[in-house]
Scaffold this active site. Structure first.
Site, mmCIF file in Angstrom:
data_model
loop_
_atom_site.group_PDB
_atom_site.id
_atom_site.type_symbol
_atom_site.label_atom_id
_atom_site.label_comp_id
_atom_site.label_asym_id
_atom_site.label_seq_id
_atom_site.Cartn_x
_atom_site.Cartn_y
_atom_site.Cartn_z
ATOM 1 N N LEU A 493 0.831 -1.211 0.000
ATOM 2 C CA LEU A 493 0.000 0.000 0.000
ATOM 3 C C LEU A 493 0.857 1.248 0.000
ATOM 4 O O LEU A 493 0.461 2.298 -0.471
ATOM 5 C CB LEU A 493 -0.884 0.033 1.252
ATOM 6 C CG LEU A 493 -1.958 -1.052 1.358
ATOM 7 C CD1 LEU A 493 -2.585 -1.022 2.735
ATOM 8 C CD2 LEU A 493 -3.018 -0.834 0.293
ATOM 9 N N GLY A 494 2.028 1.138 0.559
ATOM 10 C CA GLY A 494 2.886 2.315 0.612
ATOM 11 C C GLY A 494 4.008 2.091 1.589
ATOM 12 O O GLY A 494 4.220 0.988 2.076
ATOM 13 N N GLY A 496 5.568 3.334 5.070
ATOM 14 C CA GLY A 496 5.294 4.109 6.284
ATOM 15 C C GLY A 496 6.562 4.665 6.871
ATOM 16 O O GLY A 496 7.619 4.561 6.276
ATOM 17 N N GLY A 497 6.448 5.220 8.051
ATOM 18 C CA GLY A 497 7.591 5.840 8.698
ATOM 19 C C GLY A 497 8.753 4.881 8.885
ATOM 20 O O GLY A 497 9.897 5.252 8.774
ATOM 21 N N PRO A 500 7.554 -0.814 4.919
ATOM 22 C CA PRO A 500 6.425 -0.899 4.000
ATOM 23 C C PRO A 500 5.121 -1.307 4.686
ATOM 24 O O PRO A 500 5.145 -1.963 5.727
ATOM 25 C CB PRO A 500 6.863 -1.983 3.017
ATOM 26 C CG PRO A 500 7.912 -2.753 3.720
ATOM 27 C CD PRO A 500 8.565 -1.835 4.687
ATOM 28 N N VAL A 501 4.007 -0.914 4.100
ATOM 29 C CA VAL A 501 2.685 -1.291 4.590
ATOM 30 C C VAL A 501 1.996 -2.095 3.501
ATOM 31 O O VAL A 501 2.002 -1.702 2.333
ATOM 32 C CB VAL A 501 1.848 -0.046 4.926
ATOM 33 C CG1 VAL A 501 0.490 -0.459 5.491
ATOM 34 C CG2 VAL A 501 2.570 0.840 5.913
ATOM 35 N N ASP A 612 3.616 13.979 15.075
ATOM 36 C CA ASP A 612 3.811 13.949 13.622
ATOM 37 C C ASP A 612 2.464 13.943 12.914
ATOM 38 O O ASP A 612 2.211 13.140 12.014
ATOM 39 C CB ASP A 612 4.661 12.755 13.202
ATOM 40 C CG ASP A 612 5.215 12.915 11.787
ATOM 41 O OD1 ASP A 612 5.168 14.042 11.256
ATOM 42 O OD2 ASP A 612 5.676 11.926 11.204
#
Ligand SMILES: *[C@@H]1O[C@H](CO)[C@@H](O)[C@H](O)[C@H]1NC(C)=O
Ligand SMILES: *[C@@H]1O[C@H](CO)[C@@H](O)[C@H](O)[C@H]1NC(C)=O
Ligand SMILES: *[C@@H]1O[C@H](CO)[C@@H](O)[C@H](O)[C@H]1NC(C)=O
Ligand SMILES: *[C@@H]1O[C@H](CO)[C@@H](O)[C@H](O)[C@H]1NC(C)=O
Ligand SMILES: *[C@@H]1O[C@H](CO)[C@@H](O)[C@H](O)[C@H]1NC(C)=O
Ligand SMILES: *[C@@H]1O[C@H](CO)[C@@H](O)[C@H](O)[C@H]1NC(C)=O
Ligand SMILES: *[C@@H]1O[C@H](CO)[C@@H](O)[C@H](O)[C@H]1NC(C)=O
Length: 803
Positions: A493-494, A496-497, A500-501, A612
């Site tokens: 999905l993307g 993250g901090g 990966p997610v 954040d």
């Protein structure tokens, strides 16, 4: 809007108006006795690509182009007459002797043509299955003998088999260039090059200035873009020979954005000057490499980092220099470098040492255990600290600096201290391990095989917070692997901090989001722990829900409820997304965020400061309810504490208040500031960071305040909302937003007052001037005025899913 479009190098998908669809001649070849008119196409042998006439969206101009034939989303990959559009459908494409493909307009003038000086007896144009349009002799299949090929003149799309780079024989440079806009395929300002100077690396340029550098090829990927390494979907190769240098990829099956670069502010070329390092972990802050100091301390202190750094102790080639190893870096610009594929690292050092102008060396190819040698001459520019990946580089140092490290460690006192700490740590570790094992034995008696390499984390986890407190289901790794299709790229999905997610589907049909801690990020470990512990205790409809976690072996994974609508930034800053968020929805989102934040600050068992908060951390569920996410940097406090001071400022520029960004002081009022920024972003549909206005130098906050002072607040409203908004609500939101971003923390309201002010009539206090309302402020590391997120060059790698 226009600048945004210009910034995207590969434009996918482009909606195209096909006036006529059907195939006139079911062939892939055009001979001198044939031609195609507007409305007719030729199709490649396997049916993958079509060549014909099209109009870009919102345009009546006609262009000749190549597009994917088998994909329902019209996707143009090449355009012939980019700069010379046809004004109506009277265009004709034909092959003429002695070997040219030409495009004529309604009055028979040639408006575009291939160029080649060679003549052949029977010239034809053929659309190959690769998407390459070639002009050649009928009976010639040798690529070398083609008169012309479209792969030598790409537009904005890189296709498998294409080569970027310079042909040293003909001098022809093959590079990509962006469309001017969605409506106009003429070359825009952004180009993507493979630069063969020194050791090859790829660049994005805006006109002639360098915007982004991929870093050199290391055998596995580009040094600065680890995610662009080989993967199941495509591979790259860099081939260097005497004739030409190029890279290629291989793609198969719907369009997905696989990767966008530049990804963060540290990707802007040379941001921190020579020997400066850029660290995104700290929201793009420049530093100097260890044992280097700012060249011009005064300018540096004033925020101008472009002068870079220099060695504390200058080199003195005569008396013998040494090298220091620096790790986890994007390797510096290699245009002033040379390389040797044959020698070892040790020989590399010797070679470098012999030449006084050699400043650094590294391994050339890190695949297969590492081989070859890369040498730098002159200053080292554009170094980034990588959170994952990153390479080692050995930098030349004066003798005293290169030995000082060893000698200081060698001092007895330190050695003793280290061994003491070590043994103490080991005792604690053993104790902890015993405790841990006992507890684990009870609880996990059923589970058989358990790797223990994740122990230090699990230990801290269970020790600090006993399980009663945690109340968090543990999921087995095997279930997660199954749910995410073995962390397949298609499920990603993307990013993250801290890793990966992925999207996952559990056996019971529940959709989940799976956050996987990257192995490389040590910093992420604390944040992971923090997030798990922190959010496990929180329950609120405006906070994302943690369903479970998994700690097995080296894997540390968090499992969340899945949010089908991604995050707020996908809507308010997106060309199409913004239309689907009307004012009532936006107001609903503002109120939801406020309530979630109020819960964190006041109503939860712990007092939590998020630190954040930003549009991309506000997730949206199927009903567009906002949910605050990403608690990796959150801090909890006892009932009476309201803030603290930190040396490690984490957060995102554009959302951080001055007292935090500059002095590291944070409190609930820092979150209030970020909330104010989000409110103004939701109302205006513009990002605070990177906001540009032709009249002034203010960022979005400054711009909003200026309009507010002049009584013109409604000019701030996103034009995409049209007139369909409740202006009283909008005015209130703007004023509350401005009150939240005031410079002084004490002036800002707390969340309960903010909610009250949003929801009730009544006179609001006058807003004082916001914090950080000038775009180029001290914390803003940008040395040039061209860097804004809305107008920077990006490579977007979009891939066809293998389905
Ligand atoms: C295209 O434009 C030219 C000149 O404007 C005109 O003569 C011609 O008829 C037009 N053709 C079509 C197909 O509209
Ligand atoms: C065709 O191109 C020529 C030369 O550019 C131009 O003078 C003429 O008006 C064009 N005709 C049409 C129909 O566009
Ligand atoms: C083709 O055109 C390009 C640019 O218009 C030029 O640089 C190149 O030399 C030409 N090639 C030949 C073979 O004429
Ligand atoms: C590209 O991928 C396809 C299928 O995955 C494969 O058959 C083909 O050989 C690859 N092409 C190259 C040039 O590697
Ligand atoms: C390469 O070296 C030349 C000459 O020393 C210098 O002017 C130039 O800035 C250097 N370029 C890079 C990218 O380091
Ligand atoms: C590299 O080494 C191999 C064997 O060690 C040798 O055959 C080859 O000629 C060398 N190549 C170069 C460019 O030195
Ligand atoms: C050092 O390396 C540079 C760059 O390759 C070269 O121009 C120069 O001649 C070398 N100097 C010596 C002494 O080998």
């Amino acid at each position: 809007m226009r600048t945004l479009v210009k910034g995207i190098l590969l434009l996918f998908p482009i909606s195209i108006l096909f006036l006529t669809q059907k195939i006139a001649c079911a062939t892939d070849t055009l001979t001198t006795t044939q031609f195609i008119k507007d409305g007719e196409t030729i199709i490649s042998a396997g049916g993958s690509f079509a060549l014909g006439f099209f109009s870009p969206s919102n345009s009546n101009n006609r262009y000749v182009g190549i597009w994917y034939q088998k994909i329902s989303i019209p996707t143009v990959v090449w355009v012939a007459n980019r700069e010379v559009p046809l004004v109506n459908t009277s265009g004709v494409l034909e092959v003429i002797k002695p070997g040219l493909l030409v495009l004529r307009n309604g009055t028979n003038s040639i408006i575009w043509s291939t160029n080649s000086s060679t003549s052949v007896p029977n010239p034809v144009a053929q659309l190959l299955e690769t998407g390459n349009l070639v002009v050649k002799d009928e009976n010639q299949d040798n690529l070398e003998m083609f008169l012309w090929q479209s792969f030598d003149y790409p537009t904005d799309t890189f296709l498998p088999g294409m080569r970027l780079g310079q042909n040293f024989v003909t001098g022809l440079e093959v590079y990509l260039s962006s469309w001017k806009s969605y409506e106009d395929p003429a070359p825009g300002g952004y180009t993507y090059h493979c630069d063969p100077t020194g050791y090859p690396q790829n660049f994005i340029k805006k006109d002639s200035s360098l915007e982004f550098r991929t870093g050199p090829w290391n055998g596995l990927g580009f040094s600065g873009v680890p995610s662009l390494a080989k993967n199941p979907i495509f591979s790259y190769q860099v081939v260097i020979d005497n004739k030409e240098r190029w890279t290629w990829d291989n793609q198969t099956g719907s369009w997905l954005i696989y990767l966008s670069a530049p990804t963060d502010n540290c990707d802007s070329y040379g941001l921190c000057g020579a020997y400066g390092t850029c660290n995104t972990g700290n929201s793009a802050t420049c530093g100097c490499l260890d044992k280097f100091s700012p060249k011009n301390p005064e300018k540096w202190a004033n925020g101008d980092r472009s002068g870079g750094c220099s060695r504390r102790i200058p080199l003195d080639c005569k008396s013998g220099d040494g090298f220091l190893k620096y790790s986890s870096l994007k390797l510096p610009d290699t245009r002033n470098s040379s390389y040797n594929t044959n020698i070892s690292l040790e020989e590399c050092r010797t070679v470098c040492l012999k030449n006084c102008s050699c400043t650094a060396y590294s391994i050339l190819d890190i695949s297969n255990g590492g081989s070859g040698c890369l040498l730098w001459f002159g200053d080292l520019i554009d170094i980034k600290v990588m959170s994952q990946g990153g390479e080692d580089i050995y930098i030349r140092m004066a003798y005293s600096e290169s030995v000082s490290l060893q000698s200081s460690v060698g001092k007895k006192g330190k050695k003793l201290a280290i061994s003491l700490t070590l043994s103490l740590a080991m005792v604690l570790f053993a104790l902890g391990l015993i405790l841990y094992l006992q507890r684990r034995k009870k609880k996990l008696a059923k589970q058989k095989k358990e790797e223990l390499s994740g122990h230090n984390f699990s230990m801290a986890y269970t020790d600090e917070h006993n399980k009663k407190d945690l109340e968090l289901p543990l999921l087995e790794l095997s279930r997660i692997i199954k749910a995410t299709n073995n962390f397949s790229f298609q499920n990603k999905l993307g990013e993250g901090g801290f890793g990966p997610v992925y999207k996952g589907l559990l056996e019971d049909g529940q959709e989940v989001a799976v956050k996987r801690l990257s192995e490389y990020s040590m910093q992420g470990l604390d944040e992971f722990k923090n997030e798990a512990i922190c959010i496990a205790k929180l329950q609120h409809r405006n906070l994302v829900k943690l369903l479970g976690c998994c700690i097995e072996g080296r894997e540390k994974i968090l499992i969340y409820e899945y949010m089908p609508n991604k995050s707020l930034d996908f809507f308010i800053f997106d060309q199409t997304g913004r239309y689907s968020l009307d004012w009532p929805m936006r107001f609903h989102i503002i109120q939801g965020i406020a309530r979630g934040l109020l819960y964190l600050h006041q109503d939860s068992r712990l007092r939590i400061i998020h630190r954040d908060l930003k549009a991309s951390n506000i997730l949206l569920d199927a009903d567009m309810n906002p949910k605050i996410s990403d608690f990796g940097t959150a801090r909890s406090f006892g009932g009476n504490e309201t803030g603290a001071n930190t040396n490690r400022v984490v957060g995102t520029h554009g959302y951080m208040p001055p007292e935090y960004a500059v002095d590291g002081i944070f409190s609930v009022k820092s979150d209030v500031f970020s909330f104010g920024v989000i409110v103004l972003e939701i109302v205006s549909g513009k990002r605070n960071r990177g906001f540009l206005h032709h009249d002034h130098q203010f960022n979005l906050l400054g711009h909003a305040w200026k309009l507010y002072k002049e009584g013109r607040e409604l000019e701030l409203v996103d034009l995409h909302l049209g007139d369909s908004y409740n202006s009283l609500q909008v005015l209130r939101s703007i004023q509350v937003g401005l009150l939240c971003v005031q410079h002084g923390p004490d002036d800002r309201p707390d969340m309960s007052s903010a909610i009250f002010m949003l929801g009730n009539d009544g006179v609001l206090p006058e807003a004082k001037h916001p914090g950080f309302f000038m775009e180029r402020n001290v914390v803003n590391e940008h040395s040039s005025s061209t860097q804004t997120s809305s107008s920077r060059g990006e490579i977007t790698m979009t891939l066809l899913e293998a389905r």
